[in-house]
Design an enzyme around this catalytic site. Sequence first.
Site, mmCIF file in Angstrom:
data_model
loop_
_atom_site.group_PDB
_atom_site.id
_atom_site.type_symbol
_atom_site.label_atom_id
_atom_site.label_comp_id
_atom_site.label_asym_id
_atom_site.label_seq_id
_atom_site.Cartn_x
_atom_site.Cartn_y
_atom_site.Cartn_z
ATOM 1 N N CYS A 171 -20.581 66.886 23.441
ATOM 2 C CA CYS A 171 -19.297 66.645 24.096
ATOM 3 C C CYS A 171 -18.827 67.898 24.817
ATOM 4 O O CYS A 171 -18.933 69.007 24.295
ATOM 5 C CB CYS A 171 -18.268 66.227 23.048
ATOM 6 S SG CYS A 171 -16.590 66.065 23.701
ATOM 7 N N CYS A 221 -2.456 81.765 32.157
ATOM 8 C CA CYS A 221 -3.510 81.017 31.461
ATOM 9 C C CYS A 221 -4.897 81.430 31.959
ATOM 10 O O CYS A 221 -5.890 80.759 31.679
ATOM 11 C CB CYS A 221 -3.310 79.516 31.628
ATOM 12 S SG CYS A 221 -3.280 78.947 33.346
#
Length: 458
Positions: free
Chosen positions: A81, A410
């Site tokens: 994943c 970020c």
Amino acid sequence: MAAPVTKGEELELRVDSLAYGGNGVARLNGFVVFVRRGLPGDLVRARVTKVKRGFAEALATEVLEPSGERVEAPCAHYPACGGCRFQDLAYESQVAAKEAQVRDALVRIGGIAEPPLEPIVPAASPFHYRNKLEYSFTTTPDGPALGFHRAGRWDEVLEIETCWLTTELGNAIRLAVRDWAREEKLEAYSQEDGSGYLRHLVVREGRNTGQALVQLVTAPGEKFESGYLVEVLRRFPEVRSIHWAVNDTPAEVTNLPTTLLWGEEAIEEELLGLRFRVRPNAFLQTNTEMAEVLYRLALEYAGLTGGETVYDLYCGTGTIGLAMAANALTVWGVEISEESVACALDNMDLNGVTNAAFFAGNVSQSLEELAERAGPPDLVVVDPPRAGLAGKALRRLGRLEAPRIVYVSCNPTTLAGDVKTLRADFGYELVRARPVDMFPHTPHVECVSLLERGAPQA
């Protein structure tokens, strides 16, 4: 000098560290090779996938000697994943690597020999921390299913049974929608040929309020009985808002106009004692627990005394600005998303804040008008997207000559570049910076920084 490796070549490499973005860093006679799936301390066999003038990229095909920092990943879907990168790296090592990446960016890109970096704040909950997840539909032999893109693939979705980044509620809602789709015999959309119907599912949770919002995204046409979908989702008492959006383009997006199928237009979340309304497309930090830590840090760095005019740029739903309003004279927020600004205005009313104002607009184009209306700022708070401050926005921010800037980032590389420009061209010095790990098991790291104009150089 020609690169000492060729594409397709297999190498034995010792991984030294993690680069920002998540790849391991190895060296072959001084030549840098970025190794996907290589962890610090590993000795790996790796296949070269790309060769550039100054570096190469490779994929680890075998771990010959595992690092002492490797751990057993708890998720059954890892590493296939693409949602997580580091479940097999001890959390303490993840945190140390992220702090080192912020420091390296400030030194190498920002040009600050000794950055005033404070210790990183680790996540309080390394798992089950996300308040929002976007799932893609896919086709399986059992019918439609929901999951995430496989690691490194845009065209293949892996069905997920249990995701370790969401809550029990988030997992249960996803499985209920999967079962509903199979019962209704609906088809998953195919990115390859544009056939099918079901595209995405978005689940948002108010982690401190116990409220949930669900958004279904489909191709054009109403091919489902909305009443039955509502019935299925209302089995969860936490679900307060159910939306439907139509995507008629090939692009995989969920930020779309929605139709309310049932419930309230928005749910509520609580941060730092304030209530915030969250609509489907409004921005809110996806780790509620650590967002409170991040905002407390921004408040600390701001050092407000009650008489300041504060500009809150890229304000989102007004979370930071409203948290600062009680300690400021006035707060003025700007955000390009009209839906987020509508939420910010709601949030202002919801919390009885009377000394704030929020406007929809492009930040760089709005600063001149804002300064005319609000007067010069004593403090500017910026929380830009991952690309950092656009050139015009950065220069216009510098020309405001605010005494202090609190920069919530970020992306340490764009933070460092912006700090360098603010320092060289506008006389700002970085006086404090602290990383915050909002997203364990991913390469992402937040950082709160304080810049002061005319401060002594470090």
